[in-house]
Write an enzyme that holds these catalytic residues in place. Structure first.
Site, mmCIF file in Angstrom:
data_model
loop_
_atom_site.group_PDB
_atom_site.id
_atom_site.type_symbol
_atom_site.label_atom_id
_atom_site.label_comp_id
_atom_site.label_asym_id
_atom_site.label_seq_id
_atom_site.Cartn_x
_atom_site.Cartn_y
_atom_site.Cartn_z
ATOM 1 C CG ASP A 13 -3.098 0.379 1.821
ATOM 2 O OD1 ASP A 13 -2.665 1.125 2.727
ATOM 3 O OD2 ASP A 13 -2.914 -0.856 1.826
ATOM 4 C CB SER A 14 1.377 0.711 1.360
ATOM 5 O OG SER A 14 0.709 -0.042 2.360
ATOM 6 C CE1 TYR A 45 4.011 2.694 -0.474
ATOM 7 C CE2 TYR A 45 2.487 4.385 0.303
ATOM 8 C CZ TYR A 45 3.073 3.690 -0.738
ATOM 9 O OH TYR A 45 2.730 3.991 -2.034
ATOM 10 N N GLY A 46 5.375 1.064 5.875
ATOM 11 C CA GLY A 46 5.461 1.200 7.333
ATOM 12 C C GLY A 46 6.841 1.353 7.929
ATOM 13 C CB CYS A 76 -1.716 3.878 3.551
ATOM 14 S SG CYS A 76 -0.164 3.387 4.264
ATOM 15 C CG ASN A 77 -3.669 3.881 9.862
ATOM 16 O OD1 ASN A 77 -4.102 4.546 10.790
ATOM 17 N ND2 ASN A 77 -4.399 2.970 9.257
ATOM 18 C CB THR A 78 2.454 4.357 6.903
ATOM 19 O OG1 THR A 78 2.304 3.179 7.710
ATOM 20 C CG2 THR A 78 3.876 4.831 6.944
ATOM 21 C CD GLU A 155 0.326 -8.183 3.518
ATOM 22 O OE1 GLU A 155 1.190 -8.667 2.777
ATOM 23 O OE2 GLU A 155 -0.002 -6.978 3.486
ATOM 24 C CB CYS A 186 -1.944 -0.614 11.072
ATOM 25 S SG CYS A 186 -1.223 -1.573 9.725
ATOM 26 C CB THR A 187 -4.517 -0.906 6.190
ATOM 27 O OG1 THR A 187 -3.160 -1.348 6.146
ATOM 28 C CG2 THR A 187 -4.661 0.473 5.599
ATOM 29 C CG HIS A 188 -2.456 -5.271 7.222
ATOM 30 N ND1 HIS A 188 -2.182 -4.104 6.536
ATOM 31 C CD2 HIS A 188 -2.024 -6.284 6.430
ATOM 32 C CE1 HIS A 188 -1.585 -4.405 5.389
ATOM 33 N NE2 HIS A 188 -1.481 -5.715 5.301
HETATM 34 N N1 DGL Z 1 -0.971 0.231 4.968
HETATM 35 C C1 DGL Z 1 0.020 0.340 6.017
HETATM 36 C C2 DGL Z 1 -0.567 1.177 7.159
HETATM 37 O O1 DGL Z 1 -1.771 1.273 7.336
HETATM 38 C C3 DGL Z 1 0.450 -1.030 6.524
HETATM 39 C C4 DGL Z 1 1.283 -1.806 5.526
HETATM 40 C C5 DGL Z 1 2.564 -1.107 5.148
HETATM 41 O O2 DGL Z 1 3.487 -1.019 6.003
HETATM 42 O O3 DGL Z 1 2.652 -0.607 4.044
HETATM 43 O O4 DGL Z 1 0.173 1.768 7.893
#
Ligand code: DGL
Length: 265
Positions: A13-14, A45-46, A76-78, A155, A186-188
């Site tokens: 993940d990012s 990464y977003g 990571c979704n991005t 976070e 998104c992961t969060h």
């Molecule tokens: N992990 C990123 C996602 O799922 C969220 C955090 C980021 O922007 O890196 O898109």
């Protein structure tokens, strides 16, 4: 016996958010070793470009391959939105991401055929979720929305609470009446479920972390790669700030994890 079975599952993940995916994989696949890499030096990464995300994701996978993983899960979704199609074709191990499993689940449960997607700016701008949905069912109406404030709120540990409720209203008021299903892209976002459920009353939430874990299990089974280890190992690696990772891990997993090693990918 297929000796590849004994190898770990690799997740990247990012940063820390992918721990929502780690948590689901650990729950659904309790007999597997797992190696987790969080690119904490280069997060977020977003809001980055496709070229950058493809490059970072390649480097992350090359690191996981050094750890001899048998499958790579792009938590990571991005990264899944912007680089998965490319990455899938260049590595020999299966590389899976969060988009298709979530889309399939959303299409399965949506009755009104009006589906919402919330995610980071780069994920929404890529149009990947929308394209995946339309490719499978042209009649679906997709409502996509970037919600960049959710990641920092999670976070900062600001969930649930008044500030989060205000931000949820700000972003989702307009979409609320338009969809019957909402993909948390998104992961969060799984950590916001409680507050989202109470605001969105009746809208079905699709948790991309849960769906990719189910998919990982299926892919391991199809490839005869499932392990059955009784005390599997969990290793964590980050590219910076292991202390913050540890703090965040307690927030995301509600337990302590072993200290991550810092690596340069
Ligand atoms: N992990 C990123 C996602 O799922 C969220 C955090 C980021 O922007 O890196 O898109």
């Amino acid at each position: 016996m297929n000796r590849l079975k004994k190898r770990p599952i690799g997740i990247f993940d990012s940063g820390v958010g992918g721990l929502t995916v780690f948590r689901e994989i650990e729950r659904i696949l309790p007999y597997e070793d797992i190696v987790y890499f969080g690119d904490t030096a280069r997060v977020p990464y977003g809001n980055k470009s496709r070229e950058t995300i493809v490059r970072f994701s390649m480097q992350n996978i090359l690191f996981l391959l050094k750890k001899k993983v048998k499958i790579v899960v792009v938590a990571c979704n991005t990264s899944s939105s912007l680089s998965l199609e490319y990455l899938k074709n260049i590595f020999r191990v299966p590389v899976i991401g969060v988009i298709s499993p979530s889309v399939e689940k959303a299409l399965l449960v949506s009755k009104t055929r009006k589906i919402g997607v919330i995610a980071t700016r780069s994920t929404i701008n890529s149009g990947t979720y929308e394209q995946e949905i339309i490719k499978k069912d042209k009649k679906v109406q997709v409502h996509s929305l970037a919600c960049p404030l959710f990641v920092p709120l999670v976070e900062e540990g600001m969930f649930p609470g008044k500030i989060l409720d205000g931000v949820i209203k700000f972003y989702l008021e307009a979409i609320k009446q338009k969809v019957d299903t909402l993909i948390l892209g998104c992961t969060h976002y799984p950590l916001l479920k409680e507050s989202l459920v109470s605001f969105l009353k009746g809208v079905l939430l699709i948790d991309s972390a849960e769906e990719v874990a189910v998919n990982a299990k299926a892919v391991l089974e199809q490839n005869n790669l499932s392990n059955n280890k009784l005390s599997p190992s969990k290793e964590f690696y980050v590219s910076d700030d292991p202390g913050n990772f540890l703090k965040m891990a307690t927030l995301f997993l509600e337990r302590k994890v072993s200290k991550p090693k810092v690596v340069n990918v």
